[in-house]
Design a protein around this motif. Structure first.
Motif, PDB file in Angstrom:
ATOM      1  N   ALA A  13       0.855  -1.358  -0.112  1.00  0.00           N
ATOM      2  CA  ALA A  13       0.122  -0.043   0.057  1.00  0.00           C
ATOM      3  C   ALA A  13       0.863   1.296  -0.027  1.00  0.00           C
ATOM      4  O   ALA A  13       0.459   2.298  -0.662  1.00  0.00           O
ATOM      5  CB  ALA A  13      -0.838  -0.007   0.984  1.00  0.00           C
ATOM      6  N   ASP A  31      -5.994   6.553   0.273  1.00  0.00           N
ATOM      7  CA  ASP A  31      -6.016   5.265   0.748  1.00  0.00           C
ATOM      8  C   ASP A  31      -7.243   4.768  -0.315  1.00  0.00           C
ATOM      9  O   ASP A  31      -6.987   3.622  -0.514  1.00  0.00           O
ATOM     10  CB  ASP A  31      -6.836   5.016   2.141  1.00  0.00           C
ATOM     11  N   GLY A  56      -2.396  -5.329   0.221  1.00  0.00           N
ATOM     12  CA  GLY A  56      -1.822  -3.798   0.734  1.00  0.00           C
ATOM     13  C   GLY A  56      -0.990  -3.991   1.781  1.00  0.00           C
ATOM     14  O   GLY A  56       0.197  -3.356   1.911  1.00  0.00           O
TER      15      GLY A  56
END
Length: 381
Positions: free
Chosen positions: A98, A114, A130
């Motif tokens: 991520a 996000d 992620g």
């Protein structure tokens, strides 16, 4: 026109010849392009010039109407909004997936960042990855994450430098199709450099063949294979031979003329585009692809099996005619003939690609691509 490269030349210090010489090409919005060619042909240098990592000594580069390079203008790489995917993935090992994808989104609100990261993970088919680190992923998964990271900032153009070269063959083929699907879904305009022509054909809408810094042809994969513009492009792409022959009296006129060429494999007749070699009595070399030469037990034309290469569903046979000239033929693998055996063949050629005959072609040996594909990887061109 979205990307326009016009008469771009690049020369490195203390080199006798330009790395790139007067190259011009164009990409439409959402179009995928690829550059192929042997090592040292200049394809990676051209890609780096588009990215802003190399300076062009002449010519112009425009992107979405903006002049990036030329006429005294040089927009720095970081201001071009161009994404890049490298052959070594270039993921940060100390960051999770991520954080790798979100690296180019710094300065954005956390919730928005996000959301984009989640969208990119879903786009590349890894929605649960992620929190993993790069070393926990397979090579194909790492390349997907590298693609997601490059797409996250919504670049105007994506450049891919040998993106699949470190992967095994089966994974390369599958991932190439997946990458094309992802880029088409997002409407991304992209330019890729690869040494593997099948990879280029799988991904790109238009492909350029480079040689010694020059662009030999910029065309669709179909046109490159069936209607190569130069002898080098004909030899470099696919499996084929150049068979010598003599042009017979023209059977028609117009933009596309019906011609006949007498060869050791018989009389070939088909269409050639205007401007091609078609004058009566001209000695020519005719391009014959392996799929132009059909196995036919009932045919009076015979050829001897010189070599055979098993490819699963088919054999690639190297065949010799009675006069020693050679052809290539792709034959279903249940036709398993021994080396030295004579088999019947017939030619199915609807359009003729001809080049002026050269002394070097008198032996009519199979083209370099017949047994030498893929060519050596080029990461330093």
């Amino acid at each position: 026109m979205f990307l326009e490269v016009k008469h771009v030349s690049i020369r490195y210090p203390r080199t006798a010849h330009p790395a790139v010489e007067a190259v011009s090409l164009r990409l439409q919005p959402g179009e995928l392009g690829a550059l192929i060619g042997p090592s040292g042909s200049g394809k990676t240098s051209l890609l780096r010039a588009v990215a802003g990592l190399e300076a062009a000594q002449s010519g112009r580069i425009r992107l979405d109407g903006q002049l990036l390079e030329g006429d005294g203008v040089r927009v720095p790489a970081e201001a071009r909004r161009i994404g890049m995917v490298f052959q070594d993935f270039a993921l940060f090992p100390h960051l999770d997936v991520a954080a790798n994808i979100g690296f180019g989104l710094r300065g954005m609100a956390r919730a928005q960042r996000d959301q984009i990261v989640a969208q990119m993970l879903a786009l590349v088919g890894l929605p649960e990855a992620g929190r993993k680190f790069p070393h926990q992923l397979s090579g194909g998964q790492q390349q997907r994450i590298a693609l997601a990271r490059a797409l996250a900032p919504q670049p105007r153009l994506l450049l891919l430098d040998e993106p699949f070269s470190s992967l095994d063959v089966e994974l390369r083929e599958r991932l190439a199709q997946d990458v094309r699907d992802i880029l088409k879904r997002t409407g991304t305009t992209a330019l890729m450099v690869t040494h593997d022509q099948m990879e280029a054909f799988a991904v790109a809408d238009v492909v350029g063949v480079m040689r010694q810094g020059r662009l030999e042809q910029w065309d669709t994969p179909y046109a490159l294979y069936h209607r190569p513009a130069t002898r080098f492009a004909a030899d470099f792409i696919g499996h084929g031979v150049l068979l010598r022959g003599e042009v017979q009296p023209a059977a028609g006129t117009g933009p596309q003329t019906d011609i006949e060429v007498r060869t050791a494999a018989g009389l070939l007749r088909g269409l050639v585009p205007e401007g091609a070699v078609n004058a009566e009595g001209t000695q020519v070399d005719v391009l014959l692809r392996a799929d132009d030469v059909m196995h036919d037990d009932a045919s009076p034309l015979q050829a001897r099996v010189v070599r055979k290469s098993f490819r699963g569903a088919e054999f690639l046979y190297t065949l010799a005619l009675e006069n020693g000239q050679q052809l290539l033929s792709l034959v279903p693998s249940h036709h398993d003939h021994a080396v030295g055996e004579w088999i019947g063949i017939r030619l199915e050629v609807t359009h003729l690609v001809t080049f002026p005959s050269m002394e070097s072609s008198l032996a009519a040996a199979p083209s370099a691509t017949a047994e030498a594909t893929p060519v050596a990887a080029d990461s330093t061109a």
